[in-house]
Design a protein around this motif. Structure first.
Motif: not given
Length: 599
Positions: A370-393
């Motif tokens: 019942c109520g207003t129908w909304q599309r279900p949410m799925i994982d975003n294949p293009n999601y990468k998050g905040k960029w961080k430089p890789p760690m080195i010695d």
């Protein structure tokens, strides 16, 4: 109780099966075992076993005699005089405590144990609970730690169990200030030893106060915790024997009921250690400001890729989703309860406007939603998050900084911690939330044999009396099953049932009837004994030989007879031999006379 005797019944039935098997072998096939009579006999045996188990034989009595030291002792007390002669009750007050509970006014008495199996054996009982108790007694002479071991031994029985409290003993140091009338928690002691418990923490203390040879101050040294499980000693309401043995070579042993539960060395197994470290960290040393403790660092040359979208959401709407058929867009998920009524004491001025409580919309129960129908949410294949430089010695990594070591100004080395402060009295200074803790048979000596003899004459008699009064293994199993009836099922499955099945399948096979009992049919017969076959074949052979001899004589004497009469005689001989051969052929064709094929 029915389960209680089911095991015995099954065993009786198994015995009856064996008896039935033996009777089958001895009797003829016409004899029939009267099962009902045997079952009646088995039940009578069960009833007899019931009466036997219900009235066990009386346990042998153990006569008590007060223990007597068999060698030199510094202290020995069995309390069998029935008085507190030689013991001093403390009249001190505990420091830093409210006056109402600061007094050492706990009550001590010499009594028999509550459930004693050894009449005449008395002990010291801490009668009251939730009070401070302190009592002490002087040694016959002060104990000086030199070249002989120290053995302290006594008995404890938590007659009512133990909630929170101790039953340890203190060996009070020999000092000019020692006043047993004012014995309290701050009175200096050399060794504290014995059981202690609070909550689920079960302890067996061994603590000695070590004097710093440089400063003259005393510090408590605690023995490591034993690996043994101590809980049973506090909960089984039995008398237990606690023994501490200290040797001049600094080794020690802690025994409960003459079994070692902890051992070690005063130099290696005490906390904190007797001797301080030779070096310590310099308290004035400070870490340099440019000291780099980072093993990894972000790569300073790394660059974020151009297609890296830090703003992309982690979840997106599923564009392939389709609204289910029958979805009720115009119906709310919850509606006001039509059966609800405004309370009579509702005051809109005080409580505001009354609203009926919300309930699930009954129209939505049969619909997918019942109520207003909304599309279900799925994982975003293009999601990468905040960029961080890789760690080195980190090429500048210098490790975790530690202050430098310097010689310990307080260092000393005492290689003979056994040579502790002499003590001249033994005392009990206790607080307990449980009453009626029983103490008995204190002894302080230097010879192990003397302590063992004392234990044998005291604790050993208690153990023997308890053992004589306790039931055997079967009685203990039955007693345990009385408390936990499900154990009867375990007993049946593990003992009675396997025995019964073995007897049933191995000893109660049916006896095959003899060949004489079979009717004369064409049905296959059981194997006939080889001896009978041989005798039958031998008899037939002899008859044939006799017939042949008779025929030859007849032919010799009647040679002049014609061929017609000769043919008649041969036909008669043929007919005489035919039944025997047919019978032999029938026997040979029988399965019971077929010889097994040799592979």
């Amino acid at each position: 109780m029915e389960l209680k005797w089911l095991c015995v019944t099954l065993l009786a039935l198994g015995i009856l099966a064996v008896q039935a098997h033996d009777m089958d072998e001895d009797n003829d096939a016409d004899d029939v075992v009267d099962i009902e009579d045997d079952l009646d006999d088995g039940m009578e045996e069960v009833e007899e076993s019931k009466s036997e188990t219900s009235s066990p034989p009386p346990a042998p009595k153990v006569t008590y005699r007060p223990p007597v030291p068999t060698g030199e002792v510094y202290f020995a007390e069995s309390f069998d005089k029935g008085t507190l002669d030689g013991w001093i009750l403390s009249r001190a007050k505990k420091d830093d405590t409210d006056d109402e509970i600061a007094k050492y006014d706990g009550k001590w008495e010499v009594q028999d144990m509550k459930e004693t199996k050894l009449p005449g054996d008395k002990g010291l009982v801490m009668v009251t609970r939730a009070k401070h108790h302190a009592i002490s007694s002087k040694l016959s002479k002060p104990f000086v730690f030199d070249t002989k071991p120290l053995i302290i031994q006594y008995e404890v029985n938590f007659q009512n169990g133990i909630e929170c409290g101790g039953a340890y003993v203190k060996l009070l140091s020999k000092t000019p200030e020692l006043n047993l009338d004012q014995f309290h928690d701050k009175t200096p002691y050399t060794i504290m030893f014995g059981p202690d418990k609070c909550g689920e923490d079960y302890k067996l203390h061994f603590i000695f106060r070590h004097k710093n040879p440089k400063t003259g101050k005393y510090e408590e040294k605690h023995a490591k915790r034993p690996d043994a499980d101590l809980k049973n000693y506090f909960t089984d309401k039995k008398t237990h024997l606690y023994t501490l043995v200290l040797n001049p070579d600094n080794s020690f042993e802690i025994l409960v009921d003459q079994t070692v539960v902890n051992s070690g060395n005063l130099l290696n197994d005490m906390s904190p250690p007797v001797n301080p470290p030779r070096e310590i960290e310099d308290p004035n040393d400070q870490k340099p400001e440019d000291w780099d403790e980072r093993p990894k660092i972000p790569d300073p040359d790394a660059v974020k890729p151009d297609d890296w979208d830090e703003d992309a959401p982690a979840k997106i709407a599923d564009e392939n989703a389709v609204k289910p058929e029958g979805w009720l867009d115009d119906e709310p998920e919850y509606v006001a309860d039509p059966d609800a009524e405004k309370p009579e004491d509702w005051d809109e001025d005080m409580d505001g406007e009354w609203e009926a409580p919300q309930i699930a919309n009954p129209k939505c129960e049969a619909a997918p939603g019942c109520g207003t129908w909304q599309r279900p949410m799925i994982d975003n294949p293009n999601y990468k998050g905040k960029w961080k430089p890789p760690m080195i010695d980190n090429v500048n990594y210098q490790g975790i900084w530690k202050p430098r070591k310097i010689p310990n100004p307080d260092f000393f080395e005492d290689l003979e911690p056994f040579k502790m402060t002499p003590f001249s009295a033994v005392g009990l200074e206790l607080w307990s939330m449980t009453s009626d803790i029983f103490f008995d048979n204190f002894i302080i000596c230097t010879e192990r044999a003397v302590a063992d003899d004392w234990a044998s004459d005291g604790w050993g008699l208690k153990k023997a009396a308890d053992g004589a009064a306790e039931p055997g293994v079967v009685g203990q199993m039955m007693a345990a099953a009385e408390e936990r009836p499900w154990l009867w099922v375990v007993y049946i499955l593990t003992v009675a049932l396997p025995v019964f099945l073995v007897v049933l399948f191995c000893c109660s096979g049916k006896k095959q009837p003899s060949a004489a009992e079979y009717k004369k049919t064409d049905a296959p017969q059981p194997d006939v004994v080889d001896d009978e076959k041989e005798e039958k074949d031998k008899g037939e052979k002899e008859e044939e030989e006799e017939e042949e001899d008779a025929s030859e004589e007849k032919l010799g004497s009647d040679a002049d007879l014609g061929s017609a009469s000769q043919e008649e005689e041969e036909e008669e001989e043929e007919e005489d031999r035919k039944p025997a051969s047919e019978e032999e052929e029938t026997v040979n064709r029988s399965p019971r006379n077929r010889k097994p094929r040799k592979d």
